[in-house]
Design an enzyme around this catalytic site. Sequence first.
Site, PDB file in Angstrom:
ATOM      1  N   ARG A  47       4.866 -15.570  -7.555  1.00  0.00           N
ATOM      2  CA  ARG A  47       4.122 -16.018  -8.734  1.00  0.00           C
ATOM      3  C   ARG A  47       3.498 -17.408  -8.506  1.00  0.00           C
ATOM      4  NH1 ARG A  47       5.306 -17.597 -14.605  1.00  0.00           N
ATOM      5  NH2 ARG A  47       3.512 -16.632 -15.616  1.00  0.00           N
ATOM      6  N   HIS A  51      -0.455 -18.094  -8.833  1.00  0.00           N
ATOM      7  CA  HIS A  51      -1.010 -19.037  -9.815  1.00  0.00           C
ATOM      8  C   HIS A  51      -1.748 -20.196  -9.141  1.00  0.00           C
ATOM      9  CE1 HIS A  51       1.031 -17.912 -13.858  1.00  0.00           C
ATOM     10  NE2 HIS A  51       0.605 -16.859 -13.200  1.00  0.00           N
ATOM     11  N   HIS A 174       3.859  -6.642 -10.121  1.00  0.00           N
ATOM     12  CA  HIS A 174       4.814  -6.598 -11.233  1.00  0.00           C
ATOM     13  C   HIS A 174       5.953  -5.615 -11.005  1.00  0.00           C
ATOM     14  CE1 HIS A 174       2.104  -8.782 -14.405  1.00  0.00           C
ATOM     15  NE2 HIS A 174       2.635  -9.585 -13.511  1.00  0.00           N
ATOM     16  N   TRP A 190       9.950  -5.196 -15.039  1.00  0.00           N
ATOM     17  CA  TRP A 190       9.070  -4.024 -15.101  1.00  0.00           C
ATOM     18  C   TRP A 190       9.716  -2.800 -14.439  1.00  0.00           C
ATOM     19  CZ3 TRP A 190       7.293  -9.004 -14.364  1.00  0.00           C
ATOM     20  CH2 TRP A 190       6.236  -9.441 -15.162  1.00  0.00           C
TER      21      TRP A 190
HETATM   22 ZN1  ZEM Z   1       2.184 -11.761 -13.253  1.00  0.00          ZN
HETATM   23  N1  ZEM Z   1       3.232 -12.323 -14.913  1.00  0.00           N
HETATM   24  N2  ZEM Z   1       0.514 -11.504 -14.349  1.00  0.00           N
HETATM   25  N3  ZEM Z   1       1.172 -11.320 -11.559  1.00  0.00           N
HETATM   26  N4  ZEM Z   1       3.869 -12.069 -12.154  1.00  0.00           N
HETATM   27  C1  ZEM Z   1       4.564 -12.628 -14.990  1.00  0.00           C
HETATM   28  C2  ZEM Z   1       5.480 -12.579 -13.950  1.00  0.00           C
HETATM   29  C3  ZEM Z   1       5.148 -12.303 -12.643  1.00  0.00           C
HETATM   30  C4  ZEM Z   1       0.389 -11.644 -15.709  1.00  0.00           C
HETATM   31  C5  ZEM Z   1       1.328 -12.271 -16.550  1.00  0.00           C
HETATM   32  O1  ZEM Z   1       0.913 -12.785 -17.757  1.00  0.00           O
HETATM   33  C6  ZEM Z   1       2.691 -12.468 -16.186  1.00  0.00           C
HETATM   34  C7  ZEM Z   1      -0.159 -10.970 -11.470  1.00  0.00           C
HETATM   35  C8  ZEM Z   1      -0.970 -10.672 -12.542  1.00  0.00           C
HETATM   36  C9  ZEM Z   1      -0.631 -10.921 -13.885  1.00  0.00           C
HETATM   37  C10 ZEM Z   1       3.974 -11.910 -10.795  1.00  0.00           C
HETATM   38  C11 ZEM Z   1       2.929 -11.713  -9.892  1.00  0.00           C
HETATM   39  C12 ZEM Z   1       1.626 -11.457 -10.265  1.00  0.00           C
HETATM   40  C13 ZEM Z   1       4.903 -12.983 -16.327  1.00  0.00           C
HETATM   41  C14 ZEM Z   1       6.283 -13.427 -16.776  1.00  0.00           C
HETATM   42  C15 ZEM Z   1       3.758 -12.876 -17.077  1.00  0.00           C
HETATM   43  C16 ZEM Z   1       3.664 -13.122 -18.567  1.00  0.00           C
HETATM   44  C17 ZEM Z   1       6.477 -14.923 -16.532  1.00  0.00           C
HETATM   45  C18 ZEM Z   1       7.846 -15.397 -16.955  1.00  0.00           C
HETATM   46  O2  ZEM Z   1       8.148 -15.299 -18.158  1.00  0.00           O
HETATM   47  O3  ZEM Z   1       8.607 -15.861 -16.084  1.00  0.00           O
HETATM   48  C19 ZEM Z   1      -0.886 -11.133 -16.130  1.00  0.00           C
HETATM   49  C20 ZEM Z   1      -1.456 -11.083 -17.538  1.00  0.00           C
HETATM   50  C21 ZEM Z   1      -1.516 -10.660 -15.011  1.00  0.00           C
HETATM   51  C22 ZEM Z   1      -2.830  -9.973 -14.981  1.00  0.00           C
HETATM   52  C23 ZEM Z   1      -3.018  -8.840 -14.318  1.00  0.00           C
HETATM   53  C24 ZEM Z   1      -0.567 -10.930 -10.083  1.00  0.00           C
HETATM   54  C25 ZEM Z   1      -1.988 -10.627  -9.604  1.00  0.00           C
HETATM   55  C26 ZEM Z   1       0.538 -11.239  -9.327  1.00  0.00           C
HETATM   56  C27 ZEM Z   1       0.713 -11.373  -7.861  1.00  0.00           C
HETATM   57  C28 ZEM Z   1      -0.106 -10.808  -6.965  1.00  0.00           C
HETATM   58  C29 ZEM Z   1       5.369 -11.991 -10.408  1.00  0.00           C
HETATM   59  C30 ZEM Z   1       5.923 -11.796  -9.005  1.00  0.00           C
HETATM   60  C31 ZEM Z   1       6.102 -12.240 -11.576  1.00  0.00           C
HETATM   61  C32 ZEM Z   1       7.612 -12.403 -11.722  1.00  0.00           C
HETATM   62  C33 ZEM Z   1       8.004 -13.855 -11.694  1.00  0.00           C
HETATM   63  C34 ZEM Z   1       9.479 -14.078 -11.864  1.00  0.00           C
HETATM   64  O4  ZEM Z   1       9.848 -15.251 -12.056  1.00  0.00           O
HETATM   65  O5  ZEM Z   1      10.280 -13.154 -11.796  1.00  0.00           O
END
Ligand code: ZEM
Length: 288
Positions: A47, A51, A174, A190
Amino acid sequence: NGAEQVKAAGVFTPKQEYYQKVYDKIAQLLVEHDNYDDGSYGPVLVRLAWHASGTYDAETKTGGSNGATMRFPPEGDHGANAGLHAARDFLDPVKKEFPWITYSDLWTLAGVAAIQEMQGPKIPWRPGRNDRDVSYCTPDGRLPDASKEQKHLRAIFNRMGFNDQEIVALSGAHALGRCHTDRSGFSGPWTFSPTTLTNDYYKLLMEEKWAYKKWDGPKQFEDVSTKSLMMLPTDMALIKDKSFKSYVEKYAKDNDAFFKDFSNVVMKLFELGVPFETEERMTFKPSE
Ligand code: ZEM
């Protein structure tokens, strides 16, 4: 270590073997710190890399992983980046041991290491990112808002230069990790194996029945059969939209196709906006 000797000689061009040492250190720390979250810092490292990279704007050529400007407020304090200090702190000892690597190369390399160590595909990577000062921080609002749907997803990801197929392939990340109420306000993982990369995210989207979760938190979905998994509104948009859904179906049926496309699109994500001096990419050897 070899890197120190070359540095002492005055010319230091790190070679693949030095970056592999950084990779190996991250892999080692992932094993040692298995008491975090679901047993791994891997998801939060992915993540962080996402970001750092996903702020890219193709039109103004600003943002992206070059710069590592999330180290500074205001960017570190953007709502979307809540909780990512955990990933940055995890990498601090790595930066101390290998001070020649830039934060911006380190964060993307850590994303690659995390994906590979969580049984994902190899992600070719190349160095060349430079750390920049606070004036390069991107404005808030460049990362996707999970409460929105397909129109927003396309606006955000087209800005970075991604098409429908790439949006769906990226979303397979995810399969990893979870939402934290104290970070995003959303709750839960997820998939049932949040520290192993698989195509389960797509399978679950297609095969499970999803309903609104009844709670005080933001609008999210839960699987009707176990109520232990979640989907964000942006995740559900991938099966509401006909074009997106065709790729969800493809990846649900074919893990190899997912891995191939995921590797390509993550490589592209981590390179957005970086003025590389080398065409050559390296591939890291996963730990045993
Ligand atoms: Zn995420 N992501 N993401 N994401 N994401 C979360 C967690 C993780 C969106 C999003 O709002 C959120 C991509 C795309 C998108 C990961 C990787 C990738 C979370 C939860 C949210 C709300 C955060 C928390 O509460 O800790 C949205 C709207 C996306 C649009 C499509 C893409 C692209 C990613 C990588 C290629 C990962 C690995 C996590 C889990 C993080 C963790 O701490 O476990």
